[in-house]
Design an enzyme around this catalytic site. Structure first.
Site, mmCIF file in Angstrom:
data_model
loop_
_atom_site.group_PDB
_atom_site.id
_atom_site.type_symbol
_atom_site.label_atom_id
_atom_site.label_comp_id
_atom_site.label_asym_id
_atom_site.label_seq_id
_atom_site.Cartn_x
_atom_site.Cartn_y
_atom_site.Cartn_z
ATOM 1 N N GLY A 29 -6.107 5.520 -1.073
ATOM 2 C CA GLY A 29 -6.201 7.172 -1.859
ATOM 3 C C GLY A 29 -5.687 7.793 -2.528
ATOM 4 O O GLY A 29 -6.326 8.607 -3.364
ATOM 5 N N CYS A 72 1.028 -1.037 -0.190
ATOM 6 C CA CYS A 72 0.546 -0.423 -0.135
ATOM 7 C C CYS A 72 0.967 1.319 -0.371
ATOM 8 O O CYS A 72 1.261 1.463 -0.613
ATOM 9 C CB CYS A 72 -1.180 -0.318 0.694
ATOM 10 S SG CYS A 72 -2.039 0.829 0.627
ATOM 11 N N HIS A 83 -3.913 -4.898 0.448
ATOM 12 C CA HIS A 83 -3.354 -5.252 1.494
ATOM 13 C C HIS A 83 -3.205 -6.997 1.005
ATOM 14 O O HIS A 83 -3.492 -7.692 2.079
ATOM 15 C CB HIS A 83 -4.044 -5.163 2.730
ATOM 16 C CG HIS A 83 -3.796 -3.540 2.988
ATOM 17 N ND1 HIS A 83 -2.867 -3.042 3.376
ATOM 18 C CD2 HIS A 83 -4.432 -2.482 2.293
ATOM 19 C CE1 HIS A 83 -2.900 -2.071 3.991
ATOM 20 N NE2 HIS A 83 -3.777 -1.684 2.901
ATOM 21 N N GLU A 134 -1.093 -9.208 3.611
ATOM 22 C CA GLU A 134 -1.397 -9.064 4.651
ATOM 23 C C GLU A 134 -2.155 -9.556 5.215
ATOM 24 O O GLU A 134 -3.044 -10.574 6.367
ATOM 25 C CB GLU A 134 -0.504 -8.409 5.784
ATOM 26 C CG GLU A 134 -1.600 -6.926 6.442
ATOM 27 C CD GLU A 134 -1.973 -6.121 5.587
ATOM 28 O OE1 GLU A 134 -1.109 -6.544 4.194
ATOM 29 O OE2 GLU A 134 -1.995 -4.992 6.049
#
Lengths: 286, 231
Positions: free
Chosen positions: B164, B107, B201, B203
């Site tokens: 974002g 990210c 993500h 994870e």
């Protein structure tokens, strides 16, 4: 290479994002670095053996209460005087992290230093117990955020370091009750609360106060948190543009430093003592 | 010791009791590293970059994290993030890159890799392009055949989305190896160095409660990263 010190952190949960997370105050790592160690934080209790093999010393930091089941006690569910729920927060996963690491470092004969909760962890690992709440159980006032006097026990390393008495800060509501086996009281407050412990033969010690705030802005930050709200932001268009630019390239804003930006605190006697134990490699304590 | 040591970068935050400057890490990152057979550690002192590079076999740059006990301290935290945190991240990235040790960015960490390699970002692209890629929206991506991500999961799979910002110009030496349906970059890799990044993500895409449930299991991704760290 400098000695490697493993630290433990807070084990928390963010209700907004539903994420459990680890947290540690910067002042702990900075105090270790100021005394000459390299500081890292442990991130998984299941790896206690790997961490104990890797690091030269363990620093158990402050935090929430230890679950009473860890010292063969039951929850004091209600304050017997007021009938209100007992005032504590705990984390069973943090208990596992601290206790597993403490046991592994004891087994490896490596130095351990406990601060606040960390000192209580050492006591519990050696079979000691705790008072669950100082005002309700002990019927004495030991207010948080108020500095007080301690008397040190002659013949202990801390006595040699700090002299027969000293003034310390105080941020706790639990205290050592029965001493763990092999431990001795190194400092005691005027009201009888145990303020420091040392092991008789192993390089292990703990303090109930918070020496990591020495030479940092933590005290100042606490006072600000308690009463004063930050001043309203004055918008400087040039500064806002500079910050937007930095955000865009995910680089540091040139020239901006926060109030936590300070030189590493050195000359902290308690941390220096810990690093001396670490440098001896856990041998020849005293 | 044959388990690789993985250094995981933190996010700046303020602690609940004293509002003291602190660092935090969401447990999902460290748990993914442990499950894949690594030893996760967190660096605590900015002036010790050299020590951290010497002791660790790889670097994980996680997504943005923050915790503010009181709203009026949000600006203090923002300054912290774009002063000391951003500076320390840059130093760690460049030091690991120089030694050739593997780097995985997730990210905001993926965006950091792009910026360190002279790429650029679009800020608030949701408003610019009218595409929602935040708050956990689930969508599919198309990956380039032959890329590391396609080798793991094939050329089409579902992911989560919590960002974002997005990559605008790709950095020097990097290539984009997966796009969302709208053309938003989702995975990057370095053409020569062991540097990988995901905009999603991974994870959160493992264990008993994977997010999204229809996505692939991300454990092979972390195993691949740790394998790179071992060699």
């Amino acid at each position: 290479m400098k000695p490697l010190i493993l630290l433990t952190g807070e084990d928390e949960f963010d209700p907004k994002s539903h994420n459990p997370f680890f947290l540690i105050k910067r002042s702990y790592g900075n105090a270790v670095a100021g005394a000459g160690g390299t500081a890292i934080m442990a991130l998984d209790p299941r790896l206690y053996q790997e961490y104990a093999d890797m690091a030269d010393g363990l620093l158990l930091t402050g935090g929430v209460d230890i679950h009473p089941g860890r010292y063969r006690d039951i929850f004091m569910d209600f304050d017997p005087n007021s009938g209100q729920p007992a005032p504590y927060v705990n984390s069973v996963t943090r208990d596992s992290m601290d206790i597993l690491l403490c046991q592994a470092f004891v087994k490896a004969g490596k130095p351990i230093f406990g601060i606040g909760r960390g000192m209580q962890v050492i006591n519990v690992v050696f079979g000691g117990t705790l008072y669950q709440d100082i005002p309700t159980v002990m019927q004495i006032e030991h207010p948080q955020g108020v500095n007080h006097k301690i008397n040190l026990t002659e013949g202990t390393a801390l006595y040699n370091l700090l002299g027969s008495s000293s003034i310390v800060n105080s941020f706790h509501h639990q205290a050592v009750k029965d001493l763990g086996s092999g431990l001795k009281v190194a400092a005691i407050a005027e009201d009888g609360i145990v303020e420091a412990l040392e092991h008789e033969s192993l390089p292990i010690f703990g303090v109930q106060w918070h020496p990591e705030t020495f030479g940092t802005d933590d005290e100042e930050v606490r006072i600000r948190h308690a009463g004063i709200i930050e001043p309203p932001i004055e918008v400087d268009p040039v500064e806002m543009e500079r910050q937007a630019q930095a955000t865009m390239i995910k680089k540091a804003i040139p020239g901006v430093a926060t109030d936590a930006d300070s030189v590493l605190p050195s000359g902290n006697p308690v941390f220096d003592h810990f690093m001396q134990l670490v440098n001896k490699g856990g041998r020849n304590h005293e | 010791m044959n388990k690789p040591v993985i250094l995981i970068m933190w996010g700046s935050c303020l602690d609940t009791k004293f509002s003291a400057h602190s660092m935090m890490l969401t447990k999902a990152y460290s748990a993914a590293i442990t499950a894949a057979g690594g030893i996760p550690i967190l660096p605590l002192v900015e002036s010790q970059v050299e020590d951290y590079v010497a002791m660790a076999d790889g670097l994980l740059l996680p997504g943005a994290m923050g915790f503010v006990p009181r709203p009026e301290l949000a600006r203090t935290l923002a300054l912290e993030r774009y002063s000391r945190q951003a500076h320390f991240e840059t130093e760690l990235y460049q030091a690991f890159r120089k030694t050739g040790k593997p780097i995985l960015g997730i990210c905001a960490g993926c965006q950091k890799i792009n910026c360190e390699e002279n790429g650029t970002l679009h800020l608030d692209f949701r408003k610019m392009f009218g595409r929602e890629h935040h708050q956990g929206v689930t969508h599919s991506v198309e990956a380039l055949p032959g890329s590391w991500i396609a080798d793991l999961w094939g050329t089409s799979f579902f992911i989560n989305s919590y960002h974002g910002f997005k990559i605008a110009k790709i950095g020097d030496g990097l290539r984009i190896t997966a796009y969302s349906e709208e053309g938003i970059p989702e995975v990057i890799e370095h053409k020569e160095l062991p540097i990988f990044g995901t905009q999603f993500h991974p994870e959160r895409m493992r264990g008993d409660f994977p997010n999204p449930p229809e996505g692939p299991n991300s454990e092979p991704l972390f195993q691949m990263f740790l394998q790179a760290c071992k060699s």
